[in-house]
Motif scaffolding. Structure first.
Motif, PDB file in Angstrom:
ATOM      1  N   GLY A 121      -3.801 -60.419  61.473  1.00 25.98           N
ATOM      2  CA  GLY A 121      -4.832 -60.939  62.364  1.00 25.98           C
ATOM      3  C   GLY A 121      -5.476 -59.846  63.198  1.00 25.98           C
ATOM      4  O   GLY A 121      -6.693 -59.845  63.409  1.00 25.98           O
ATOM      5  N   HIS A 166      -7.888 -57.902  61.138  1.00 17.90           N
ATOM      6  CA  HIS A 166      -9.102 -58.703  60.951  1.00 17.90           C
ATOM      7  C   HIS A 166     -10.005 -58.604  62.184  1.00 17.90           C
ATOM      8  O   HIS A 166     -11.228 -58.430  62.068  1.00 17.90           O
ATOM      9  CB  HIS A 166      -8.708 -60.156  60.690  1.00 17.90           C
ATOM     10  N   ARG A 203     -11.499 -55.031  62.465  1.00 12.41           N
ATOM     11  CA  ARG A 203     -12.549 -54.819  61.461  1.00 12.41           C
ATOM     12  C   ARG A 203     -13.852 -55.484  61.909  1.00 12.41           C
ATOM     13  O   ARG A 203     -14.944 -54.923  61.748  1.00 12.41           O
ATOM     14  CB  ARG A 203     -12.082 -55.374  60.115  1.00 12.41           C
ATOM     15  N   TRP A 204     -13.719 -56.678  62.495  1.00 11.28           N
ATOM     16  CA  TRP A 204     -14.906 -57.359  63.025  1.00 11.28           C
ATOM     17  C   TRP A 204     -15.506 -56.577  64.197  1.00 11.28           C
ATOM     18  O   TRP A 204     -16.726 -56.394  64.274  1.00 11.28           O
ATOM     19  CB  TRP A 204     -14.524 -58.768  63.480  1.00 11.28           C
ATOM     20  N   TRP A 246     -17.409 -68.138  60.889  1.00 14.97           N
ATOM     21  CA  TRP A 246     -16.926 -66.791  61.188  1.00 14.97           C
ATOM     22  C   TRP A 246     -16.384 -66.711  62.613  1.00 14.97           C
ATOM     23  O   TRP A 246     -15.347 -66.083  62.862  1.00 14.97           O
ATOM     24  CB  TRP A 246     -18.052 -65.790  60.983  1.00 14.97           C
ATOM     25  N   SER A 279     -13.008 -68.241  62.638  1.00 14.58           N
ATOM     26  CA  SER A 279     -12.033 -67.350  62.010  1.00 14.58           C
ATOM     27  C   SER A 279     -11.561 -66.272  62.984  1.00 14.58           C
ATOM     28  O   SER A 279     -10.362 -65.960  63.055  1.00 14.58           O
ATOM     29  CB  SER A 279     -12.650 -66.701  60.767  1.00 14.58           C
ATOM     30  N   SER A 336      -7.675 -65.872  64.409  1.00 18.67           N
ATOM     31  CA  SER A 336      -6.944 -64.602  64.334  1.00 18.67           C
ATOM     32  C   SER A 336      -6.472 -64.169  65.717  1.00 18.67           C
ATOM     33  O   SER A 336      -5.355 -63.658  65.880  1.00 18.67           O
ATOM     34  CB  SER A 336      -7.834 -63.514  63.723  1.00 18.67           C
ATOM     35  N   THR A 370      -6.222 -71.745  60.288  1.00 20.94           N
ATOM     36  CA  THR A 370      -6.720 -70.951  59.161  1.00 20.94           C
ATOM     37  C   THR A 370      -6.601 -71.720  57.854  1.00 20.94           C
ATOM     38  O   THR A 370      -7.527 -71.723  57.028  1.00 20.94           O
ATOM     39  CB  THR A 370      -5.930 -69.632  59.067  1.00 20.94           C
ATOM     40  N   SER A 425     -12.992 -65.152  54.712  1.00 20.65           N
ATOM     41  CA  SER A 425     -12.267 -63.897  54.530  1.00 20.65           C
ATOM     42  C   SER A 425     -12.205 -63.550  53.054  1.00 20.65           C
ATOM     43  O   SER A 425     -12.612 -64.330  52.189  1.00 20.65           O
ATOM     44  CB  SER A 425     -10.849 -64.005  55.105  1.00 20.65           C
ATOM     45  N   ASP A 446      -9.382 -63.023  51.496  1.00 22.79           N
ATOM     46  CA  ASP A 446      -8.036 -63.318  51.011  1.00 22.79           C
ATOM     47  C   ASP A 446      -8.032 -64.279  49.832  1.00 22.79           C
ATOM     48  O   ASP A 446      -7.026 -64.397  49.134  1.00 22.79           O
ATOM     49  CB  ASP A 446      -7.190 -63.922  52.137  1.00 22.79           C
ATOM     50  N   TYR A 497      -3.385 -59.328  53.197  1.00 19.22           N
ATOM     51  CA  TYR A 497      -4.255 -58.261  53.700  1.00 19.22           C
ATOM     52  C   TYR A 497      -4.488 -57.206  52.623  1.00 19.22           C
ATOM     53  O   TYR A 497      -5.613 -56.717  52.443  1.00 19.22           O
ATOM     54  CB  TYR A 497      -3.627 -57.628  54.941  1.00 19.22           C
ATOM     55  N   THR A 506      -8.114 -56.055  51.067  1.00 21.24           N
ATOM     56  CA  THR A 506      -8.634 -54.686  51.110  1.00 21.24           C
ATOM     57  C   THR A 506      -8.788 -54.088  49.720  1.00 21.24           C
ATOM     58  O   THR A 506      -9.547 -53.135  49.539  1.00 21.24           O
ATOM     59  CB  THR A 506      -7.710 -53.783  51.941  1.00 21.24           C
TER      60      THR A 506
END
Length: 272
Positions: free
Chosen positions: A57, A60, A63-64, A86, A89, A93, A122, A133, A135, A236, A240
């Motif tokens: 989380g 995430h 990254r945002w 979004w 989300s 997280s 989630t 996401s 995932d 994760y 990635t």
């Protein structure tokens, strides 16, 4: 006897006592009480499952935030341009991260409640069709597995200070270097990346090895607990790696390799 003991209690207290009794009976039936091997196993795995969820989380969120900072659009414009899925989300997280911090710093019950809301949210969000996401379909499965591992911990073994401290250290060591390297990659300060999510899994495996060495065990129980706690990090890694399974399998194999090395070291150590 239970009815007599709760006769003078108010209705909410009676309901809670009955729920606790039913939950205890179910745990005993499933072999998840604190005296059973399975109960002790999940007591070891639960803090690290929370920590792994917090790492995923947190990455995430960072990254945002990195995208927010590096975007040429003004900061005050970008949040209003985000769609509802979004934004939800990001909030979920954040709940997982905050809940894990609360649980691992001594308030297990409230922390698990907050983190559980984030994880279950989630799963519900993905089931509702909001796939925000990378995932894929494993996102709700991972969330539900993490909740199950945490709830499987026996009540009288929750919030162990030593394990909580180790899980917190693992989360920090798994999250912070990735953030630093990724920030340097975005800005051009470093020539390396942390693609494929290998670093957090390596930290988790190393933590299991340290616990095994301190307990002077073969490492099978500790590494098994780390494997049970690892689904958020596997998800994760999958995200990635852009859905490429080979890097993900390599990341998962890290646990097996570290487990084999730990068992070999302990075998040599005991012979001496």
């Amino acid at each position: 006897m239970h009815r007599e003991m709760t006769a003078d209690m108010p209705c909410p207290a009676r309901l809670r006592a009955g729920t606790d009794l039913a939950a205890h009976a179910l745990r005993v039936r499933l072999g998840l009480d604190s005296a059973s091997p399975a109960g002790r196993f999940f007591a070891l795995a639960a803090p690290f499952a929370l920590a792994a969820g917090a790492v995923a989380g947190g990455l995430h969120l960072t990254r945002w935030y990195a995208g927010l900072v590096l975007s040429p659009a003004p900061l005050w414009v970008q949040p209003s341009a985000m769609d509802g899925s979004w934004s939800l989300s990001i909030l979920l997280s954040l709940l997982v991260c905050v809940g894990a911090v609360i649980a691992l710093t001594g308030r297990w019950g409230p922390g698990v409640g907050v983190a559980g809301c984030g994880l279950l949210g989630t799963a519900v969000q993905w089931a509702a069709g909001a796939h925000v996401s990378d995932d894929g379909a494993i996102a709700p499965v991972v969330a539900l597995l993490t909740v199950a591992v945490v709830l499987a911990c026996p009540p009288d073994r929750r919030g162990d200070r030593r394990l909580s401290a180790a899980a917190g250290a693992m989360a920090a060591a798994g999250w912070f270097p990735v953030v630093v390297v990724n920030t340097g990659t975005y800005t051009g300060a470093f020539g390396v990346t942390t693609d494929y999510g290998a670093w957090p899994m390596l930290v988790l495996a190393f933590t299991g090895a340290v616990l095994a060495l301190r307990a002077r065990s073969s490492g099978l129980r500790e590494m098994g607990a780390m494997a049970v706690a690892s689904p958020p990090l596997v998800a994760y890694s999958y995200a990635t790696a852009w859905g490429d399974l080979w890097p993900v399998l390599g990341t998962v194999l890290l646990l097996s390799v570290v487990a084999a090395l730990t068992a070999s070291f302990q075998a040599v150590r005991h012979r001496r």
